[in-house]
Design a protein around this motif. Structure first.
Motif, PDB file in Angstrom:
ATOM      1  N   PHE A  38       0.834  -1.198   0.000  1.00  0.00           N
ATOM      2  CA  PHE A  38       0.000   0.000   0.000  1.00  0.00           C
ATOM      3  C   PHE A  38       0.871   1.252   0.000  1.00  0.00           C
ATOM      4  O   PHE A  38       0.636   2.196  -0.761  1.00  0.00           O
ATOM      5  N   ALA A  39       1.905   1.268   0.839  1.00  0.00           N
ATOM      6  CA  ALA A  39       2.810   2.423   0.899  1.00  0.00           C
ATOM      7  C   ALA A  39       3.576   2.594  -0.412  1.00  0.00           C
ATOM      8  O   ALA A  39       3.819   3.717  -0.858  1.00  0.00           O
ATOM      9  N   PHE A  40       3.941   1.489  -1.041  1.00  0.00           N
ATOM     10  CA  PHE A  40       4.696   1.560  -2.288  1.00  0.00           C
ATOM     11  C   PHE A  40       3.844   2.098  -3.431  1.00  0.00           C
ATOM     12  O   PHE A  40       4.270   2.942  -4.206  1.00  0.00           O
ATOM     13  N   TRP A  41       2.596   1.599  -3.541  1.00  0.00           N
ATOM     14  CA  TRP A  41       1.754   1.958  -4.675  1.00  0.00           C
ATOM     15  C   TRP A  41       1.019   3.281  -4.492  1.00  0.00           C
ATOM     16  O   TRP A  41       0.740   3.961  -5.486  1.00  0.00           O
ATOM     17  N   CYS A  42       0.687   3.643  -3.269  1.00  0.00           N
ATOM     18  CA  CYS A  42      -0.040   4.900  -3.047  1.00  0.00           C
ATOM     19  C   CYS A  42       0.391   5.515  -1.723  1.00  0.00           C
ATOM     20  O   CYS A  42      -0.362   5.527  -0.745  1.00  0.00           O
ATOM     21  N   PHE A  43       1.616   6.031  -1.709  1.00  0.00           N
ATOM     22  CA  PHE A  43       2.180   6.540  -0.461  1.00  0.00           C
ATOM     23  C   PHE A  43       1.371   7.674   0.165  1.00  0.00           C
ATOM     24  O   PHE A  43       1.166   7.675   1.378  1.00  0.00           O
ATOM     25  N   PRO A  44       0.885   8.668  -0.590  1.00  0.00           N
ATOM     26  CA  PRO A  44       0.104   9.734   0.057  1.00  0.00           C
ATOM     27  C   PRO A  44      -1.131   9.201   0.795  1.00  0.00           C
ATOM     28  O   PRO A  44      -1.420   9.630   1.912  1.00  0.00           O
ATOM     29  N   CYS A  45      -1.830   8.253   0.186  1.00  0.00           N
ATOM     30  CA  CYS A  45      -3.001   7.651   0.846  1.00  0.00           C
ATOM     31  C   CYS A  45      -2.589   6.886   2.097  1.00  0.00           C
ATOM     32  O   CYS A  45      -3.257   6.953   3.135  1.00  0.00           O
ATOM     33  N   PHE A  46      -1.482   6.156   2.006  1.00  0.00           N
ATOM     34  CA  PHE A  46      -0.986   5.388   3.149  1.00  0.00           C
ATOM     35  C   PHE A  46      -0.618   6.311   4.310  1.00  0.00           C
ATOM     36  O   PHE A  46      -0.965   6.051   5.459  1.00  0.00           O
ATOM     37  N   ALA A  47       0.076   7.407   4.000  1.00  0.00           N
ATOM     38  CA  ALA A  47       0.469   8.354   5.047  1.00  0.00           C
ATOM     39  C   ALA A  47      -0.762   8.980   5.699  1.00  0.00           C
ATOM     40  O   ALA A  47      -0.802   9.151   6.930  1.00  0.00           O
ATOM     41  N   CYS A  48      -1.776   9.301   4.914  1.00  0.00           N
ATOM     42  CA  CYS A  48      -3.007   9.879   5.466  1.00  0.00           C
ATOM     43  C   CYS A  48      -3.717   8.879   6.369  1.00  0.00           C
ATOM     44  O   CYS A  48      -4.195   9.233   7.446  1.00  0.00           O
ATOM     45  N   LYS A  49      -3.785   7.623   5.945  1.00  0.00           N
ATOM     46  CA  LYS A  49      -4.426   6.577   6.751  1.00  0.00           C
ATOM     47  C   LYS A  49      -3.687   6.397   8.079  1.00  0.00           C
ATOM     48  O   LYS A  49      -4.299   6.307   9.140  1.00  0.00           O
ATOM     49  N   THR A  50      -2.362   6.391   8.017  1.00  0.00           N
ATOM     50  CA  THR A  50      -1.555   6.221   9.225  1.00  0.00           C
ATOM     51  C   THR A  50      -1.733   7.405  10.168  1.00  0.00           C
ATOM     52  O   THR A  50      -1.842   7.239  11.381  1.00  0.00           O
ATOM     53  N   SER A  51      -1.797   8.593   9.603  1.00  0.00           N
ATOM     54  CA  SER A  51      -2.011   9.791  10.402  1.00  0.00           C
ATOM     55  C   SER A  51      -3.341   9.716  11.141  1.00  0.00           C
ATOM     56  O   SER A  51      -3.425  10.025  12.330  1.00  0.00           O
ATOM     57  N   ARG A  52      -4.380   9.272  10.459  1.00  0.00           N
ATOM     58  CA  ARG A  52      -5.704   9.146  11.064  1.00  0.00           C
ATOM     59  C   ARG A  52      -5.691   8.093  12.176  1.00  0.00           C
ATOM     60  O   ARG A  52      -6.259   8.297  13.244  1.00  0.00           O
ATOM     61  N   GLU A  53      -5.032   6.959  11.945  1.00  0.00           N
ATOM     62  CA  GLU A  53      -4.954   5.906  12.968  1.00  0.00           C
ATOM     63  C   GLU A  53      -4.227   6.380  14.213  1.00  0.00           C
ATOM     64  O   GLU A  53      -4.505   5.917  15.307  1.00  0.00           O
ATOM     65  N   TYR A  54      -3.307   7.308  14.031  1.00  0.00           N
ATOM     66  CA  TYR A  54      -2.542   7.839  15.159  1.00  0.00           C
ATOM     67  C   TYR A  54      -3.325   8.914  15.916  1.00  0.00           C
ATOM     68  O   TYR A  54      -2.960   9.307  17.003  1.00  0.00           O
ATOM     69  N   GLY A  55      -4.438   9.373  15.320  1.00  0.00           N
ATOM     70  CA  GLY A  55      -5.260  10.374  15.985  1.00  0.00           C
ATOM     71  C   GLY A  55      -5.011  11.785  15.493  1.00  0.00           C
ATOM     72  O   GLY A  55      -5.438  12.746  16.132  1.00  0.00           O
ATOM     73  N   GLN A  56      -4.334  11.915  14.390  1.00  0.00           N
ATOM     74  CA  GLN A  56      -4.054  13.230  13.805  1.00  0.00           C
ATOM     75  C   GLN A  56      -4.996  13.462  12.631  1.00  0.00           C
ATOM     76  O   GLN A  56      -5.632  12.540  12.145  1.00  0.00           O
ATOM     77  N   PRO A  57      -5.084  14.707  12.146  1.00  0.00           N
ATOM     78  CA  PRO A  57      -5.960  14.978  11.000  1.00  0.00           C
ATOM     79  C   PRO A  57      -5.593  14.119   9.790  1.00  0.00           C
ATOM     80  O   PRO A  57      -4.420  13.873   9.517  1.00  0.00           O
ATOM     81  N   LEU A  58      -6.611  13.699   9.076  1.00  0.00           N
ATOM     82  CA  LEU A  58      -6.441  12.804   7.933  1.00  0.00           C
ATOM     83  C   LEU A  58      -5.482  13.361   6.882  1.00  0.00           C
ATOM     84  O   LEU A  58      -4.610  12.653   6.389  1.00  0.00           O
ATOM     85  N   CYS A  59      -5.628  14.601   6.526  1.00  0.00           N
ATOM     86  CA  CYS A  59      -4.846  15.179   5.424  1.00  0.00           C
ATOM     87  C   CYS A  59      -3.549  15.848   5.867  1.00  0.00           C
ATOM     88  O   CYS A  59      -2.892  16.521   5.061  1.00  0.00           O
ATOM     89  N   LEU A  60      -3.162  15.690   7.105  1.00  0.00           N
ATOM     90  CA  LEU A  60      -1.931  16.313   7.604  1.00  0.00           C
ATOM     91  C   LEU A  60      -0.699  15.970   6.763  1.00  0.00           C
ATOM     92  O   LEU A  60       0.063  16.865   6.407  1.00  0.00           O
ATOM     93  N   PRO A  61      -0.480  14.711   6.381  1.00  0.00           N
ATOM     94  CA  PRO A  61       0.711  14.400   5.579  1.00  0.00           C
ATOM     95  C   PRO A  61       0.731  15.077   4.210  1.00  0.00           C
ATOM     96  O   PRO A  61       1.795  15.293   3.642  1.00  0.00           O
ATOM     97  N   LEU A  62      -0.431  15.442   3.694  1.00  0.00           N
ATOM     98  CA  LEU A  62      -0.464  16.097   2.385  1.00  0.00           C
ATOM     99  C   LEU A  62       0.213  17.461   2.424  1.00  0.00           C
ATOM    100  O   LEU A  62       0.741  17.928   1.415  1.00  0.00           O
ATOM    101  N   LEU A  63       0.227  18.090   3.591  1.00  0.00           N
ATOM    102  CA  LEU A  63       0.921  19.371   3.725  1.00  0.00           C
ATOM    103  C   LEU A  63       2.416  19.212   3.458  1.00  0.00           C
ATOM    104  O   LEU A  63       3.056  20.123   2.938  1.00  0.00           O
ATOM    105  N   GLU A  64       2.936  18.058   3.813  1.00  0.00           N
ATOM    106  CA  GLU A  64       4.362  17.813   3.590  1.00  0.00           C
ATOM    107  C   GLU A  64       4.693  17.769   2.099  1.00  0.00           C
ATOM    108  O   GLU A  64       5.750  18.232   1.681  1.00  0.00           O
ATOM    109  N   PHE A  65       3.782  17.244   1.314  1.00  0.00           N
ATOM    110  CA  PHE A  65       4.028  17.186  -0.124  1.00  0.00           C
ATOM    111  C   PHE A  65       3.935  18.570  -0.755  1.00  0.00           C
ATOM    112  O   PHE A  65       4.588  18.846  -1.758  1.00  0.00           O
ATOM    113  N   LEU A  66       3.137  19.439  -0.151  1.00  0.00           N
ATOM    114  CA  LEU A  66       2.991  20.792  -0.683  1.00  0.00           C
ATOM    115  C   LEU A  66       4.137  21.708  -0.270  1.00  0.00           C
ATOM    116  O   LEU A  66       4.600  22.530  -1.052  1.00  0.00           O
ATOM    117  N   PHE A  67       4.574  21.593   0.977  1.00  0.00           N
ATOM    118  CA  PHE A  67       5.569  22.515   1.519  1.00  0.00           C
ATOM    119  C   PHE A  67       6.842  21.807   1.946  1.00  0.00           C
ATOM    120  O   PHE A  67       7.414  22.103   2.971  1.00  0.00           O
TER     121      PHE A  67
END
Length: 129
Positions: A38-67
């Motif tokens: 999952f991480a290999f084929w769709c890393f942004p989705c995987f990072a978002c899912k992991t962020s949500r499981e940890y209790g953080q906002p779903l789209c938080l990792p997407l900010l890293e790709f932008l900035f």
């Protein structure tokens, strides 16, 4: 006839010894092959899912790709937060290294850690009062 009065109910105790180390290494991606793929084929989705499981906002990792700068601030802060929450002994230097050069492996390691340290809560005969 005598009656017994119960003042306090017995409490269940759950004792779990947690390790002060990461449960898996940074390169142990094959320990959980579906997550690795999952991480290999769709890393942004995987990072978002992991962020949500940890209790953080779903789209938080997407900010890293932008900035993104030389060091991934979201990956770095997630690793540091996870180490603090779970009492893992490691260094900021290693967090920085993994967040810069091994981002997918780092997120896979964090995902495995969340899975292994998550405690399921089961309420039996719970009544609303």
């Amino acid at each position: 006839m005598t009656s017994k009065v119960v003042i306090s109910q017995p409490q269940y105790v759950m004792d779990k010894k947690e390790s002060d180390q990461w449960e898996s290494g940074i390169c142990d991606c094959c320990d959980d092959m579906p997550q690795c793929c999952f991480a290999f084929w769709c890393f942004p989705c995987f990072a978002c899912k992991t962020s949500r499981e940890y209790g953080q906002p779903l789209c938080l990792p997407l900010l890293e790709f932008l900035f993104r700068g030389p060091i991934g601030p979201i990956s770095m802060s997630m690793r540091v937060s996870m180490r603090e929450r779970y009492g893992i002994k490691d260094t900021m230097c290693r967090d920085c290294l993994f967040s810069t050069f091994c981002i997918p492996c780092s997120w896979c390691q964090m995902s495995r850690e969340i899975k292994r340290r998550k405690i399921q809560v089961l309420l039996v005969s719970a009544k609303n009062t």
